[in-house]
Structure formats: structure tokens, C-alpha cells
Design an enzyme around this catalytic site. Structure first.
Site, PDB file in Angstrom:
ATOM      1  N   TYR A  21       0.440   5.286  -3.955  1.00  0.00           N
ATOM      2  CA  TYR A  21       0.267   6.693  -3.619  1.00  0.00           C
ATOM      3  C   TYR A  21       0.636   7.507  -4.869  1.00  0.00           C
ATOM      4  CZ  TYR A  21       0.043  10.795  -0.668  1.00  0.00           C
ATOM      5  OH  TYR A  21      -0.333  11.989  -0.116  1.00  0.00           O
ATOM      6  N   ILE A  46       0.838  -1.197   0.000  1.00  0.00           N
ATOM      7  CA  ILE A  46       0.000   0.000   0.000  1.00  0.00           C
ATOM      8  C   ILE A  46       0.878   1.255   0.000  1.00  0.00           C
ATOM      9  CG2 ILE A  46      -0.233  -0.141   2.523  1.00  0.00           C
ATOM     10  CD1 ILE A  46      -3.083   1.079   2.189  1.00  0.00           C
ATOM     11  N   CYS A  47       0.358   2.319  -0.579  1.00  0.00           N
ATOM     12  CA  CYS A  47       0.983   3.641  -0.565  1.00  0.00           C
ATOM     13  C   CYS A  47       2.279   3.643  -1.379  1.00  0.00           C
ATOM     14  CB  CYS A  47       1.174   4.096   0.874  1.00  0.00           C
ATOM     15  SG  CYS A  47       1.594   5.832   1.086  1.00  0.00           S
ATOM     16  N   ALA A  48       3.401   3.927  -0.770  1.00  0.00           N
ATOM     17  CA  ALA A  48       4.685   3.931  -1.477  1.00  0.00           C
ATOM     18  C   ALA A  48       5.323   2.548  -1.545  1.00  0.00           C
ATOM     19  CB  ALA A  48       5.652   4.903  -0.796  1.00  0.00           C
TER      20      ALA A  48
END
Length: 188
Positions: free
Chosen positions: A125, A104-106
Site C-alpha cells: 500500500y 498484501i497492502c500493509a
């Protein structure tokens, strides 16, 4: 037999993504091990929250194999995951066996660094989209959660519940994910 997940915790990890993933998975009857990088020492996360892992990454590796490996985001955490040879080895073993990998995200940047999920659809992200699309190794989507085979990715803190509920769904079924969501006053 209970499903098993290992959630990596590296310095600079995004607290919400980490805690929501671990919490929702445990509510979903998944046996979760929190693996600290590089050790089981307290980890300072991106917003200065300190979290104590269950064990070191090396100790967690001995408890495998896992049905799911989870990489929380946070730029510092993602960078640490991307640089870790041990994380790379675990991800490659997980992928070759067809077991689930979630980022998730970076954290999808760590997947790219270790050449995991090449050719699959992913998300991340927004600030790391260009890094992930460079070289054409992935099909990039802007959906909140993207599942492509055994690779699950998500956008960031605001999508952490949807991400974690999807993981429960994949491991223990949609009914369990709905039950967990309902108890938290969420919709799945």
C-alpha cells in the site's frame, strides 16, 4: 495431492483482502486454514466486520507445513503480524524451505519486521512504501502484484482479486486461475 495454504487473521485485518484471498484460493482447489492471532476467538477487522478463524495460530502451525502463507493487510493486522514471534518463526521456516509467502497492502511491513525476502522486489500500500524502502532491504515496485521467487506482494483492496488469482496460478496452474476468474466474471 491438494495444495495447502494458511491465511493469518489478526485484529485490524483488511476484510476484503482477507476474504478475497481465502475465497479465491478455495475456489482454486487450495485447502485453506484460517489461523487466528492470538487464538481462535472472533477477530474484529478494520471495518468492524467480525470473522471467526478456523483455529488458533498455534493449532494451525501443527497442521503445516503449508505450500503458502498469506498475510492480509490492514494497518492493525499488519502491526499484529509484525509483533508476533510465532508468525516470525513460521515465516522463517517457510522462507528457508523455499515455499511461498504472500503479503498484501500493509502486510509487507511484517515481512520486513521478521527479515523475510531481504533483497527481493516487493510492493505494498502506498502509505507504507517509505517504511519498506528505508534501509534499502528491498527493491520497491509499484506494480499491482509483484512476484520475486517465493515472495508475492500486492498493493491493497483493489488488487486483491489479481493477488489471489496469482496465488492460485502459482499453486495450481494458470488454467485453474483462468477457470476461477472466468466463473467470477473476471479476466486473468
Amino acid at each position: 495431492m491438494s495444495k495447502k495454504a494458511c491465511v493469518f487473521l489478526a485484529p485490524g485485518a483488511e476484510e476484503m483482502e482477507f476474504v478475497i484471498s481465502v475465497d479465491v484460493l478455495r475456489r482454486g482447489d487450495v485447502n485453506v486454514t484460517v489461523a487466528g492471532l492470538p487464538s481462535n476467538a472472533t477477530v474484529k477487522c478494520s471495518r468492524q466486520v467480525n470473522i471467526v478463524p478456523d483455529c488458533s495460530l498455534a493449532e494451525a502451525a501443527l497442521k503445516g507445513p503449508y505450500d503458502l502463507l498469506v498475510l492480509p493487510g490492514g494497518l492493525g493486522g499488519a502491526q499484529a503480524l509484525a509483533k508476533s514471534d510465532e508468525v516470525g518463526k513460521l515465516l522463517k521456516e517457510q522462507e528457508s524451505s523455499g515455499r511461498l509467502i504472500a503479503a498484501i497492502c500493509a502486510a509487507p511491513t511484517a515481512l520486513k519486521a521478521h527479515e523475510i525476502g531481504i533483497g527481493k522486489s516487493i510492493t505494498s500500500y502506498p502509505s507504507v512504501e517509505l517504511q519498506l524502502t528505508e534501509g534499502g532491504k528491498y527493491s520497491y515496485k509499484q506494480d499491482k502484484v509483484v512476484v520475486d521467487g517465493n515472495i508475492i506482494t500486492s498493493r491493497g483492496p483493489g488488487t486483491a482479486f489479481e493477488f489471489a488469482l496469482k496465488l492460485v496460478d502459482l499453486l495450481n496452474g494458470k488454467e485453474k486461475a483462468i477457470e476461477v476468474a472466468k466463473a467470477m466474471l473476471l479476466t486473468y
